[in-house]
Each structure stands twice: as structure tokens, then as C-alpha cells.
Design a protein around this motif. Structure first.
Motif, PDB file in Angstrom:
ATOM      1  N   ILE A 120      33.740  61.459   8.620  1.00  0.00           N
ATOM      2  CA  ILE A 120      33.320  62.592   9.433  1.00  0.00           C
ATOM      3  C   ILE A 120      32.814  63.761   8.583  1.00  0.00           C
ATOM      4  CG2 ILE A 120      35.686  63.481   9.618  1.00  0.00           C
ATOM      5  CD1 ILE A 120      33.307  63.526  12.523  1.00  0.00           C
ATOM      6  N   GLY A 121      33.415  63.939   7.408  1.00  0.00           N
ATOM      7  CA  GLY A 121      32.972  65.019   6.528  1.00  0.00           C
ATOM      8  C   GLY A 121      31.530  64.798   6.079  1.00  0.00           C
ATOM      9  N   ARG A 153      27.042  54.756  17.002  1.00  0.00           N
ATOM     10  CA  ARG A 153      28.144  55.358  17.760  1.00  0.00           C
ATOM     11  C   ARG A 153      27.793  56.810  18.111  1.00  0.00           C
ATOM     12  NH1 ARG A 153      31.928  57.691  13.445  1.00  0.00           N
ATOM     13  NH2 ARG A 153      30.639  57.437  11.584  1.00  0.00           N
ATOM     14  N   ARG A 154      28.594  57.385  19.022  1.00  0.00           N
ATOM     15  CA  ARG A 154      28.256  58.690  19.588  1.00  0.00           C
ATOM     16  C   ARG A 154      28.243  59.826  18.571  1.00  0.00           C
ATOM     17  NH1 ARG A 154      32.538  58.568  24.294  1.00  0.00           N
ATOM     18  NH2 ARG A 154      33.455  57.004  22.913  1.00  0.00           N
ATOM     19  N   ALA A 155      29.153  59.761  17.614  1.00  0.00           N
ATOM     20  CA  ALA A 155      29.263  60.881  16.674  1.00  0.00           C
ATOM     21  C   ALA A 155      27.982  61.100  15.869  1.00  0.00           C
ATOM     22  CB  ALA A 155      30.442  60.643  15.728  1.00  0.00           C
ATOM     23  N   LEU A 158      25.770  63.654  17.386  1.00  0.00           N
ATOM     24  CA  LEU A 158      26.509  64.822  17.857  1.00  0.00           C
ATOM     25  C   LEU A 158      26.768  65.811  16.730  1.00  0.00           C
ATOM     26  CD1 LEU A 158      28.177  66.229  20.025  1.00  0.00           C
ATOM     27  CD2 LEU A 158      30.067  64.686  19.490  1.00  0.00           C
ATOM     28  N   HIS A 210      27.406  73.678  19.296  1.00  0.00           N
ATOM     29  CA  HIS A 210      28.235  72.642  18.684  1.00  0.00           C
ATOM     30  C   HIS A 210      27.434  71.384  18.378  1.00  0.00           C
ATOM     31  CE1 HIS A 210      31.686  75.104  19.273  1.00  0.00           C
ATOM     32  NE2 HIS A 210      31.475  75.187  20.573  1.00  0.00           N
TER      33      HIS A 210
ATOM     34  N   PHE B 234      37.203  70.886  14.781  1.00  0.00           N
ATOM     35  CA  PHE B 234      36.780  69.606  15.353  1.00  0.00           C
ATOM     36  C   PHE B 234      36.963  68.473  14.353  1.00  0.00           C
ATOM     37  CE2 PHE B 234      33.874  71.806  18.505  1.00  0.00           C
ATOM     38  CZ  PHE B 234      34.530  71.305  19.609  1.00  0.00           C
ATOM     39  N   LEU B 235      36.592  68.733  13.104  1.00  0.00           N
ATOM     40  CA  LEU B 235      36.588  67.664  12.121  1.00  0.00           C
ATOM     41  C   LEU B 235      37.991  67.186  11.780  1.00  0.00           C
ATOM     42  CD1 LEU B 235      33.653  68.651   9.740  1.00  0.00           C
ATOM     43  CD2 LEU B 235      33.625  67.382  11.882  1.00  0.00           C
ATOM     44  N   ARG B 264      31.605  67.010  24.386  1.00  0.00           N
ATOM     45  CA  ARG B 264      31.302  65.732  23.725  1.00  0.00           C
ATOM     46  C   ARG B 264      32.144  65.593  22.465  1.00  0.00           C
ATOM     47  NH1 ARG B 264      25.224  65.361  22.213  1.00  0.00           N
ATOM     48  NH2 ARG B 264      25.828  63.290  21.460  1.00  0.00           N
ATOM     49  N   MET B 265      32.257  66.683  21.731  1.00  0.00           N
ATOM     50  CA  MET B 265      33.049  66.619  20.494  1.00  0.00           C
ATOM     51  C   MET B 265      34.514  66.307  20.802  1.00  0.00           C
ATOM     52  SD  MET B 265      31.630  68.930  17.620  1.00  0.00           S
ATOM     53  CE  MET B 265      29.929  68.776  17.096  1.00  0.00           C
ATOM     54  N   ALA B 267      35.671  64.773  23.259  1.00  0.00           N
ATOM     55  CA  ALA B 267      35.815  63.439  23.823  1.00  0.00           C
ATOM     56  C   ALA B 267      35.470  62.342  22.826  1.00  0.00           C
ATOM     57  CB  ALA B 267      34.933  63.307  25.070  1.00  0.00           C
ATOM     58  N   THR B 268      34.883  62.714  21.688  1.00  0.00           N
ATOM     59  CA  THR B 268      34.376  61.706  20.768  1.00  0.00           C
ATOM     60  C   THR B 268      35.084  61.686  19.420  1.00  0.00           C
ATOM     61  OG1 THR B 268      32.202  62.060  21.751  1.00  0.00           O
ATOM     62  CG2 THR B 268      32.268  60.757  19.758  1.00  0.00           C
ATOM     63  N   LEU B 269      35.355  62.873  18.857  1.00  0.00           N
ATOM     64  CA  LEU B 269      35.816  62.918  17.469  1.00  0.00           C
ATOM     65  C   LEU B 269      37.308  62.630  17.270  1.00  0.00           C
ATOM     66  CD1 LEU B 269      33.637  65.869  16.121  1.00  0.00           C
ATOM     67  CD2 LEU B 269      33.137  63.419  16.148  1.00  0.00           C
ATOM     68  N   GLY B 320      34.391  56.458  18.993  1.00  0.00           N
ATOM     69  CA  GLY B 320      35.198  57.434  19.718  1.00  0.00           C
ATOM     70  C   GLY B 320      36.686  57.171  19.607  1.00  0.00           C
ATOM     71  N   PRO B 321      37.471  57.818  20.494  1.00  0.00           N
ATOM     72  CA  PRO B 321      38.936  57.777  20.395  1.00  0.00           C
ATOM     73  C   PRO B 321      39.486  56.355  20.480  1.00  0.00           C
ATOM     74  CG  PRO B 321      38.222  59.307  22.112  1.00  0.00           C
ATOM     75  CD  PRO B 321      37.008  58.596  21.646  1.00  0.00           C
TER      76      PRO B 321
END
Ligand code: SF4
Lengths: 222, 510
Positions: A120-121, A153-155, A158, A210, B234-235, B264-265, B267-269, B320-321
Motif C-alpha cells: 500500500i505504501g 483490484r480496486r485499490a 483509488l 481522497h 487510511f494506509l 471507497r477507501m 471499504a477497500t483498504l 479489498g477486505p
């Protein structure tokens, strides 16, 4: 937690359902039919030909404050490179199954394939993401991603600040009902109609809170 | 009644809107009239509200007018809503099955207490001491933020306006723009004080106590500061909490519309996602979304489509989760469901169009309606969810002129005036059972007696005029004496002319 009686974790399942049934009563009467007289397709006045549908999509994407350009299939690589160059993107992330040709003309741009998954970073540090889409809607200027081919994937779409999306002309439908029909709700869907925006301060529109600050769409016509 | 009663003193300002202090639930709520008076006195807020509301109204009208089948869509929206409610039990069970099959877990909460306990327990079980939270009226309704804070969990509000409201310890003022009551300079102050942004080193002159010219109060700069601040959270967040706009029963799909990307964040991250939604958010089939995805964006923000629509069914491996929990909330909804007229309010998709056309809302703003559901829909929903025994809830059905503008714009055709009148009946009914008649009832009876006889009427008028002119200041009456005071709680009256029409008529005719 007042989960008396019910299965563990279900909370007041039985109680809520009981209240619903009690509220509705025994005799609920006949169910009135649901009329569906709205339009499922664009009318001829809105878009009579395929070219009209594409033109409408382009107009509406632009209305949503995204950049949009039409390119032919053999120009695509150059167009992707030019768009990234225009935004000074040095490092990008792409789904592992992005067609190779889309990135063939890149020069001085490092492309990370999301396989294995980029952490993620790193995702937050890259300048852009390049993807395809599943469906696009002319009437609303929307692209829809479903995690399928070339979307990842979604991230991916985003976290980075800039999303460049490639839409093939045959993916563009006229209306929302047509898009809903084509999509599979079992997949995670993201409908995107413009960049991230807020009106949170004095109702003034600001882009890129965001989600991505910039959205750019390349429409590929064959 | 006498003019010298102590109650004639204008007791203004009476109260300010409540802030949720300490405790978990924002329960105490002032009567509409009392809350409205303080909002009405704030001319700055009134002006910004008017401008914002007018702009939103125009955007929404244009977006609806663009579709030639708008009325057909509304009719389907209404019918789907009604049909869903009639079989709500079956749809809820279908939903539960579908979500579970897709890898999610469904929890049922009878009230706000239980919902808070479930969410708090899930956050603890995930081993998290902070969560990222998206904007949601349902989460506000159950008072989740305070409950989690009490449990030692830090809640990060991630919508820009929510962040502002939270920092200012305010109540949201508008459904779509909750921080409308704060201008950019105030927001800048809040951000500086809470270290969301920092003022550049004040090297030039240390004596800039005016405070301007250091950190920008430009909305774009403020948004950028919030983005950077929240990005970090978020991260690293392990749990996200959101509401939902729709729950598709057939497929177990949750649908969220938003424009910032923060939902979205959320629900996704994170690894764990918890979504709380009212049982009224159910729609039967995925195909029904083709209607609501046209109705909601156009009537809420005037967009052809909201910038982001996100949907998910359970969990998706690699995307996602890893854990998804859906908390289904009753909290009074079944009470509304039991009322065949009032039940229509459960069709509401929370678009806020009714607020933007409401003449009362335009002047008082959202906070006068209490903490959760503002505007015309709040005036019919809140008394149903909470019952009409409390003075605040009982006052809400009266917060309207019954002009009907709300019903004309409602995308799911809720006849708000009809429900208002119906609820007024219920309020009167519940009051009639009380030993002491309400002032309104006593007054109406008194008036009927007075007006039934011309002589009594004239005497009363003459006397009344004299008293009224004594009461007024600068030609306005701020507060009627005694029992009549209710009527002037949020209205000023012009002082009556020295001579009544009847007196003038008699005099000039003879
Ligand atoms: S009552 Fe109708 S207009 Fe008002 S918020 Fe609900 S759906 Fe929108």
C-alpha cells in the motif's frame, strides 16, 4: 449485547424479523405490480447511431471534468505515453494482465505490475495507474470497473493521484439500465464519473480529496 | 391571561443546538422551535444556507429535467419501495443468505444500543484501536463515534465536512454539506488548532496576531491538508466503518454512492469492513439498481451520476477486505413500518432534494430538526422512529407550511405533507389522552367560544389590540404572552394596527 436466544453473533435476528412481521400484519393484501415504463435505451433523438453514442459519451465525460481523447488502436501506445508524459508521471502501477501494447511506447516511465500485489505504501507513492474498464455509459459519462481483464483490484485506481483509463468503443453502452444488465454484481464494481470531488467547504467544488485528482479517458475506435 | 405574566419576557436566545457530550447517544434534542430560533438569529448562516440551497435546487431540477422519462423512473422508484416494504421480512432473509454465501457475516440490531455494541465488539475482535469512518446518517443515528471513543477506539472521520464538524464539536447542518455553518476562515482555524495543517513559520513578523496571511484558507488548500492528514490514517487502518445506500437482497450486494473517494477507501483498504445499514435500505434485485442509480444522483447532487458508485458482495479474494460484516439496524424502523401511512417515509433514499426546496429548511437549516434526519423527511421520519411522546419529536410534524414542494421533487414520490398531517393527528391524539389540555387545544376552544358571538368577538378584538400594541417593540411582537407564547417561539408577529378592520369598517360606514 442483547443476543438472548439467537445464534451467537446474530444479535436480535429473531426479534427484528418478528417486529417486521408484526408491523406488516397478517393480511398484507395483493402486491401491486411494479410499472417499468422508463427508457432502457437511448432514444433516436438522443443518439440515433453508434457514432452518436460515442459522441455523447465523450461530451458527458468532459462534462464530468475528466479529460477524454479518441485514438485508433495503433495509436494507443503513443497516446498512453503522451498522457503520462503530460502529467509528468514517472512511476506507474498497472494490472498484471494489462495488454503489453498499451505500454509499448513508454519512455522514462517505470511501470510496476501488480503481481505480486504492490504494497500500500508503494501504491501511495506512484504517480498514476493505467487500466481498462468493463463497461462505459454514454448518458452519464461513466466508466465501470469490475476487476476483470486489464482492471486489477480496486485499490489500484483509488490510491494513486491520476487514473488513465482505456475504453474500447464497443464497451460503451447508452444508458444506465444497459450497463446494469451487462454487469455482474458478484464482482466488486466501481462506477467512476469524474475525478474525486468535494463541496465540503462553503459548497465550493474542490477536486482530488481522497481519490484520484485527475481522470483521463482514452476511447479506442477500431 | 395577562400581559404582565413573567412569561412575556422575550426569552431569547433560548438555547443552542445540543452537542453530543460525553455519553454515547445524542438523545436530548431541543424542540424544533427553540432550535430554529437560534438558527434564525444567525444571519450569516441564513445567507450561506440560502445561496447553497438555491444552487443545489437548480442543479437538481436541471438534472431531472434532462431525462424525458423522469416521471416514469420516479413511479418505478415508488412502486419498488412499496413492494419491498410489503415483503420486507422475506427480502431481509434473502439478503442475509446472499451476503453469507458471498463470505460476509450478517448481524441484526434491534436498536442503537445493540448496533453500537456489535460494532464495538467487532472492532475489538479485530484488535484495532482506531477505525476509519465514512459519512453516514445511520452511523450518526446510532451515535457510533462517541461509543467507539468511549471504548478507547480512535475514530477518524474521513469525509471532509465530517472532519470539520467533528473538530468543531458541532452538529451537522446539512445532509450533503454538513459543515455549511463553518466558513473557510473558521475551518482554517480548526485545522491549525488540531494540527491538520500547520502555519508556515512566522519568521517575518512575529506580531501577526491577526493570524491571516500565514496558512491559506483557500478551500483547495484546506482540502489538500485534509487529504494528506487522512491519507496516513487510511494506509494504516485495519478496520473501516461505512453506511450503505442500498442493499440488494437477491445478490447480497451493498451499494454506496459518494464523491470524495473516502467511502471507497474505507471499504477497500482495511482488512476488516463493517457496514451498518437500516433495514429500509433493501431493494429486491440487482435490476432495481438501474432505477435508483438514475434517481439518486440526479436528485441529490444534480449529477448525472455521483462521481463514485462502489458495490461489493461479501469478500473478494485478493481485492479489498478479508472480513466483511453487515449490521442490519431496526431502531424504530419497524415502528414506522407498522403505520400504513407513515411507512412511506421508509422509501426515502436520503437524497436531500426535499430539503433544498423547503421554505422552512431554507431559513432554519438542518440543525433545528435534531441530530440525525433534517428537513421535511426528518419531520416525518424522526417522530416515527422515536415516537411522538417527547416534546421535540411531537413538534417536528408542525415544522412545515404544508406547501407541498417536497412531494413534487421527491424521487420516490413520498407525499410528505400527507404524512405530516397524519402525524399531527397522532400527536394531538397522544396529547388528548393527557390530563391537562395543550395550550393549542385550550386556545382553539377559547377562540371558538369568542368568535361564535359577534359582540364577544369585537370586545376581545378591542382589548386584544390594546394589549398587543403594549407588547410590541418597533412594531414587532417577539413573544405572545402566556399560552399563546408557543406560536411565537420561532416567529415574530407584526403588531396589529391601532384599529381593527371591523372597527374601521363600522366607523367608515357610518
Ligand atoms: S423524502 Fe424524498 S426528497 Fe426527501 S430525502 Fe427522502 S427521497 Fe429525497
Amino acid at each position: 449485547m442483547t443476543s438472548a436466544g439467537g445464534p451467537v453473533g446474530a444479535g436480535s435476528r429473531a426479534e427484528v424479523l418478528r417486529r417486521v412481521r408484526e408491523a406488516l400484519g397478517g393480511a398484507r393484501g395483493p402486491r401491486p405490480p411494479v410499472p417499468r415504463r422508463y427508457a432502457r435505451r437511448l432514444t433516436d433523438a438522443e443518439a440515433g447511431t453508434r457514432a452518436d453514442v460515442l459522441a455523447l459519451f465523450t461530451e458527458r465525460v468532459a462534462d464530468n471534468r475528466a479529460a477524454v481523447r479518441h485514438v485508433s488502436a495503433d495509436e494507443l501506445g503513443t497516446a498512453v505515453a503522451a498522457a503520462l508524459w503530460g502529467r509528468e508521471a514517472r512511476q506507474i502501477v498497472v494490472p498484471a494482465d494489462l495488454p503489453f501494447g498499451w505500454l509499448a511506447e513508454l519512455d522514462g516511465v517505470r511501470a510496476l505490475a501488480d503481481a505480486p500485489a504492490v504494497d500500500i505504501g508503494t501504491l501511495a507513492a506512484v504517480d498514476a495507474a493505467v487500466t481498462g474498464c468493463a463497461v462505459a455509459v454514454a448518458q452519464t459519462g461513466t466508466i465501470v470497473l469490475d476487476g476483470g481483464r486489464a482492471q486489477g483490484r480496486r485499490a489500484l485506481t483509488l490510491v494513486p493521484g491520476y487514473h488513465l483509463c482505456v475504453v474500447h468503443a464497443d464497451q460503451i453502452v447508452g444508458t444506465v439500465p444497459e450497463a446494469v444488465e451487462r454487469l455482474d454484481p458478484a464482482r466488486p464494481l466501481t462506477w467512476i464519473s469524474g475525478p474525486s470531488a468535494t463541496h465540503g467547504i462553503e459548497m465550493v467544488r474542490v477536486e482530488g480529496v481522497h481519490g484520484p485528482r485527475h481522470l483521463e479517458v482514452l476511447v479506442v475506435e477500431d | 391571561m395577562t400581559a404582565s405574566s413573567p412569561r412575556t419576557t422575550p426569552s431569547f436566545p433560548r438555547t443552542s443546538p445540543p452537542t453530543a457530550v460525553g455519553g454515547a447517544v445524542p438523545l436530548p434534542m431541543p424542540k424544533f422551535a427553540a432550535a430554529a430560533r437560534s438558527a434564525l438569529a444567525d444571519t450569516g448562516q441564513r445567507r450561506s444556507l440560502r445561496v447553497a440551497v438555491a444552487a443545489a435546487r437548480e442543479r437538481e431540477a436541471a438534472a431531472a429535467a434532462e431525462l424525458s422519462d423522469w416521471d416514469e423512473l420516479r413511479e418505478t422508484g415508488r412502486a419498488v419501495g412499496d413492494a419491498t416494504l410489503l415483503d420486507l421480512d422475506a427480502h431481509l432473509e434473502t439478503l442475509e443468505r446472499a451476503v453469507t454465501e458471498a463470505g460476509g457475516t450478517v448481524h441484526w440490531a434491534a436498536d442503537a444500543d445493540e448496533a453500537r455494541a456489535i460494532v464495538t465488539g467487532l472492532v475489538r475482535a479485530a484488535g484495532a484501536d482506531e477505525v476509519v469512518k465514512a459519512s453516514s446518517a445511520t452511523l450518526r443515528e446510532i451515535g457510533l463515534t462517541d461509543a467507539l471513543a468511549d471504548a478507547g477506539v480512535t475514530v477518524h472521520e474521513t469525509a471532509l465536512a465530517d472532519l470539520v464538524v467533528r473538530l468543531g464539536d458541532d452538529e451537522p447542518s446539512h445532509l450533503l454539506s454538513p459543515a455549511l455553518h463553518r466558513d473557510r476562515a473558521e475551518i482554517r482555524e480548526l485545522f491549525l488548532r488540531n494540527m491538520i495543517m500547520s502555519a508556515p513559520p512566522a519568521d517575518a513578523d512575529s506580531g501577526s496576531e491577526a493570524g491571516d496571511g500565514t496558512a491559506s484558507d483557500d478551500p483547495a488548500a484546506l482540502a489538500a491538508a485534509a487529504r494528506a492528514h487522512l491519507r496516513e490514517r487510511f494506509l494504516r487502518a485495519r478496520v473501516g466503518v461505512t453506511g450503505a445506500n442500498f442493499l440488494v437482497a437477491e445478490t447480497g450486494t451493498l451499494v454506496v454512492l459518494e464523491s470524495e473517494g473516502n467511502a471507497r477507501m474505507c471499504a477497500t483498504l482495511p482488512d476488516t469492513l463493517i457496514t451498518v445499514a437500516g433495514i429500509d435500505k433493501v431493494v429486491p434485485t440487482w435490476a432495481d439498481m438501474e432505477v435508483f442509480l438514475q434517481l439518486l444522483p440526479r436528485s441529490s447532487s444534480g449529477d448525472r451520476m455521483t462521481p463514485y458508485v462502489a458495490s461489493w458482495s461479501g469478500v473478494t479474494p485478493g481485492d479489498g477486505p478479508r472480513a466483511f460484516h453487515l449490521v442490519l439496524l431496526d431502531n424504530g424502523r419497524t415502528r414506522a413500518l407498522a403505520d400504513e401511512v407513515g411507512r412511506a417515509a421508509l422509501r426515502c433514499v436520503r437524497c436531500s432534494a426535499c430539503m433544498n426546496v423547503c421554505p422552512v429548511y431554507e431559513r432554519t437549516g438542518g440543525r433545528a430538526y435534531g441530530p440525525v434526519h433534517p428537513g421535511p423527511i426528518g419531520a416525518i421520519l424522526t417522530p416515527q422512529l422515536r415516537g411522538v411522546d417527547g416534546a421535540a419529536e411531537a413538534s417536528l410534524p408542525y415544522a412545515s407550511t404544508l406547501c407541498g414542494a417536497c412531494a413534487d421533487v421527491c424521487p420516490v414520490k413520498i407525499d410528505i405533507p400527507e404524512v405530516l398531517v397524519h402525524l399531527r393527528g397522532l400527536v394531538v391524539e397522544s396529547r388528548r389522552r393527557r390530563p391537562v389540555p395543550t395550550p393549542e387545544l385550550a386556545l382553539m376552544r377559547g377562540l371558538a367560544w369568542t368568535m361564535a358571538d359577534p359582540r364577544r368577538h369585537e370586545t376581545a378584538l378591542r382589548r386584544g389590540t390594546r394589549w398587543a400594541r403594549l407588547l410590541s417593540r418597533g412594531g414587532r411582537i417577539r413573544r405572545l404572552p402566556g399560552l399563546l407564547g408557543k406560536w411565537t417561539e420561532a416567529r415574530d408577529l407584526p403588531a396589529p394596527p391601532a384599529e381593527s378592520f371591523r372597527a374601521w369598517w363600522t366607523r367608515s360606514r357610518t
